[in-house]
Design an enzyme around this catalytic site. Structure first.
Site, PDB file in Angstrom:
ATOM      1  CB  VAL A 118      -0.714   0.341   1.227  1.00 23.30           C
ATOM      2  CG1 VAL A 118      -1.829   1.447   1.400  1.00 23.30           C
ATOM      3  CG2 VAL A 118      -1.863  -0.996   0.682  1.00 23.30           C
ATOM      4  CD  GLU A 119       2.233   4.291   3.704  1.00 28.39           C
ATOM      5  OE1 GLU A 119       2.492   4.727   3.201  1.00 28.39           O
ATOM      6  OE2 GLU A 119       1.952   3.395   5.206  1.00 28.39           O
ATOM      7  CB  THR A 120       6.391   2.043  -1.349  1.00 32.26           C
ATOM      8  OG1 THR A 120       6.776   0.755  -1.174  1.00 32.26           O
ATOM      9  CG2 THR A 120       6.761   3.547  -0.554  1.00 32.26           C
TER      10      THR A 120
END
Length: 332
Positions: A118-120
């Site tokens: 989700v983050e990167t």
């Protein structure tokens, strides 16, 4: 004239108004803080800040965060086949590291994989902004959260000193988050770990350290091993609406939710368990979920129930996909 200004300032303060310090004054205060509290050389702080630039794109981005979207527009950003495929490949590649992180911290591999995805998108998009520019812009030119971002700017200087980073070369998000797991400076300093034992806490380029650090973050935020995260709920009547709030704190027990017309099909929860009722907007209706303590732990990573729900649901997709692939290998 100076006397008039002094009386005006005093009058405004007594009337409940505050005088917002100018960016120049805030920067001077910040420099004094770094010199007096953290023993930095004044010329080093001044010369570094002189290299930073106010970035209008950063101010526009923070004014329109993804978390401001309704749930039905938010989750399609993250719950995609492309991200799932990439996540399963990441899990296969780092299976041993993820298994060790889960064993040592109690945080499930699927949660760690979901967070990094989700983050990167597994290190693909770690941020294009100068972290220094981001924190200077938000710390001195964004009054709603300037105090927080000035604190993070101080943490950035400390982090760069500890890890021997070139502070002007660091890239990250518009909010100054860095690396595979998008840690802000304070989180990097307090929760990053050297998980592969090479002597460096490298969240910028090392997925093993990112895995261990994400797991450590959740462990430090009281993740409860081998327990559930959230249950889908049904509601009846109108009393349940009184239990909804924007606060992420868990101020109700399960017995209170039941009495207010909330029910679940899962195994019965303890009457005195601290839980929270969440409402998520769909195109034509609303759906309800019961957040358990581990759901709250996910909101420590990003203070948004939308984010936590996306991570949770993505982790379930990952777990199902990984288990199915593992079973298929056994059958063959």
């Amino acid at each position: 004239m100076q006397l008039f200004r002094s009386f005006l300032t005093l009058g405004l303060c007594l009337s409940g108004f505050s005088i917002q310090a100018s960016p120049v004054d805030l920067q001077k205060q910040f420099i004094d803080l770094m010199v007096n509290k953290h023993q930095f050389d004044r010329s080093v702080i001044e010369s570094t800040l002189a290299k930073a630039n106010k970035n209008e794109a950063i101010l526009k981005s923070i004014a329109k965060p993804w978390e401001a979207k309704p749930w039905h527009q938010y989750y399609p950003i993250f719950l995609t086949e492309k991200r799932l495929t990439k996540g399963l490949a990441f899990w296969q590649t780092h299976q041993q590291t993820l298994a060790r992180a889960e064993e040592e911290t109690g945080v499930p591999a699927e949660i760690i994989v979901a967070i990094i995805g989700v983050e990167t998108f597994y290190g693909t998009y770690t941020g294009k902004y100068s972290v220094l520019d981001a924190l200077v812009t938000l710390g001195f030119h964004y009054p709603p959260r300037a105090k927080f971002f000035r604190k993070e700017l101080a943490e950035l200087f400390l982090l760069a000193k500890e890890e021997n980073f070139d502070i002007t070369e660091l890239k990250g998000s518009y909010a100054g988050a860095m690396g595979w797991g998008q840690f802000i400076s304070s989180s990097y300093r307090h929760y990053a770990v050297d998980f592969d034992g090479d002597g460096v806490r490298d969240l910028l380029n090392n997925p093993a350290d990112a895995i261990g650090s994400v797991a450590n973050y959740f462990k430090k935020h009281h993740w409860k091993a081998n327990t559930d995260i959230a249950y889908k709920a049904q509601v009846s009547g109108s009393q349940y609406s009184e239990l909804l709030s924007k606060s992420l704190k868990y101020s109700h027990k399960w017995a209170q939710l039941e009495d207010a017309g909330v029910s679940i099909t899962e195994p019965n929860l303890s009457k005195d368990m601290s839980v929270k009722l969440f409402e998520f907007e769909q195109p034509n209706n609303k759906e309800y979920w019961i957040g358990l303590p581990n759901f709250y732990a996910i909101t420590r990573y990003n203070h948004s129930p939308l984010y936590a729900m996306a991570v949770f649901q993505f982790s379930q997709q990952l777990k199902q996909g990984f288990d199915s692939a593992t079973l298929a290998k056994v059958d063959n």
